[in-house]
Design an enzyme around this catalytic site. Structure first.
Site, PDB file in Angstrom:
ATOM      1  N   HIS A 169      -6.381   2.064  -0.809  1.00  0.00           N
ATOM      2  CA  HIS A 169      -7.235   1.331   0.111  1.00  0.00           C
ATOM      3  C   HIS A 169      -8.163   0.377  -0.631  1.00  0.00           C
ATOM      4  CE1 HIS A 169      -6.699   4.339   3.673  1.00  0.00           C
ATOM      5  NE2 HIS A 169      -5.693   3.500   3.539  1.00  0.00           N
ATOM      6  N   HIS A 187       4.898  -1.737   4.765  1.00  0.00           N
ATOM      7  CA  HIS A 187       4.310  -2.008   3.448  1.00  0.00           C
ATOM      8  C   HIS A 187       5.347  -2.582   2.481  1.00  0.00           C
ATOM      9  CE1 HIS A 187       0.256  -0.352   3.864  1.00  0.00           C
ATOM     10  NE2 HIS A 187       0.762   0.655   4.533  1.00  0.00           N
TER      11      HIS A 187
END
Length: 413
Positions: free
Chosen positions: A253, A387
């Protein structure tokens, strides 16, 4: 020819490597639609996993991915996007209480709660499908934005609420940055697609809070908060590998925020000094996450989480963390031309090729252990492609543009 050149950013061999990866990924996911259009969770070989729920966030991601597929000319993408949009418009849509269900079970029961995370992906999917020429996506987008404004955007805080009950009558006290991160991604896409500056301004409010929290915490981003936005640094210490709310700092993150901050800073109407400050903050986030996470236990790969001193907690390697690191290292290289970022991109792509790509079934292994052996304790199977597919495009996309806009405008470099 140097056999390693396929891993080196800005080489023809690297572009060809990522193109091959992308085509394999897009071929892998063709079986995602259920009869209603909602996305099945995919197993290791790409076959549907029908006893698992069909979830809104996965369906939205697959609509986004195959909208990119339409724009890239991938055969079969049109029908796949149509199927996914059908799921979002019908089965997953709550026509009584508004918004989107979290998902539906195999026996057609509704999963409880309305998630900001899932609604952000509905917005992203609608933006990409609209760019791909899907007329029904326009109404979907405006419906999703209206719902998001009503229930999830907290104008006073300049941040997003996380989740409600199904009826939108009880707001959960938890607040989190994962949903806010994907909201920034979605809002930047909205700003690009609709040319609406309000959504970049909302991104600014979120991003400035995140940078402030990160800077005061040695550039390790607090993930979890109370209802009044006080960091809860010990949340889930008893179950640290939670797939959405893990304990501690999530390296991936920090890396993903870094790229989104750069994207916003380069497209926002802010003074040059502030833009440079934001780019520097993004570098701090990326460097901290890579310093803490890469080879943290002696083996290649980025650990899932660390404690607040940078010590690994969950040593597993998640494919999405690698994907985001590939994206951000390439973005920082193109932006700053600092050799360290090109070296990072090279080692990450080599690791991808040697450890993460499944040479038998295609796609990417979603979870490896600390010894880089495939496991499935957090992410069994290969549920979606979001992703991984983005990591084959973003390294060569202008960093100020949302990826679907860059593909639509054919401005990959």
């Amino acid at each position: 020819m140097n056999p390693q050149s396929k891993y080196q950013i800005d080489t023809p061999e690297n572009r060809a490597f990522l193109e091959e990866c992308r085509q394999d990924l897009l071929r892998f996911g063709h079986q995602f639609p259920s009869p209603s259009g909602s996305s099945y969770y995919l197993s290791d070989d790409g076959s549907p996993w029908p006893d698992r729920p069909c979830e809104t966030w996965i369906t939205s991601r697959m609509v986004h991915v195959y909208s990119l597929g339409i724009l890239l000319g991938h055969e079969g993408s049109e029908a796949l996007v149509d199927a996914g949009l059908k799921g979002l418009i019908t089965e997953l849509r709550d026509h009584h209480h508004d918004g989107w269900f979290s998902g539906v079970t195999s026996d057609h029961r509704i999963l409880p709660d309305k998630q900001c995370y899932a609604h952000a992906f509905v917005i992203l999917a609608a933006c990409s499908a609209l760019l791909a020429g899907k007329k029904q996506a326009e109404e979907l987008l405006h419906d999703a934005l209206r719902c998001f404004d009503r229930f999830f955007w907290d104008k006073q805080e300049g941040l997003c609420r996380d989740s409600w009950n199904t009826e939108f009558t009880v707001l959960d006290e938890y607040r989190g940055l994962n949903a806010n991160m994907h909201t920034v991604e979605a809002f930047l896409a909205v700003a690009d697609v609709l040319n609406d500056e309000r959504y970049r301004q909302r991104c600014e409010r979120i991003i400035r809070r995140v940078v402030q929290w990160a800077e005061t915490n040695h550039w390790r981003i607090p993930e979890h908060f109370s209802s009044d936005w006080k960091p809860d640094l010990q949340r889930n210490a008893d179950r640290p590998d939670d797939p959405f709310k893990p304990y501690g700092a999530t390296c991936g993150h920090g890396i993903e925020w870094a790229r989104l901050i750069i994207q916003w800073a380069l497209c926002a109407a802010i003074p040059d000094k502030q833009r440079q400050e934001m780019i520097e903050a993004a570098e701090h986030l990326y460097q901290r996450a890579m310093s803490d996470g890469w080879c943290a236990d002696g083996a290649e790969g980025i650990v899932y989480t660390t404690d607040w001193n940078g010590k690994p907690v969950v040593h597993d390697r998640m494919h999405w963390t690698l994907a985001e690191a590939i994206n951000t290292s390439a973005c920082l290289w193109h932006l700053t031309k600092k050799p360290a970022y090109a070296k990072d991109a090279e080692k990450l792509m080599r690791y991808l090729d040697e450890k993460v790509i499944d040479p038998v079934h295609g796609s990417w292994f979603h979870q490896l252990d600390r010894h880089n052996q495939v496991i499935g304790t957090v992410w069994p199977g290969k549920p979606d492609l979001y992703h991984a597919v983005q990591a084959t495009l973003i390294p060569y996309a202008p960093p100020h543009l949302s990826i679907a806009v860059a593909v639509k405008n054919k401005v990959l470099f």
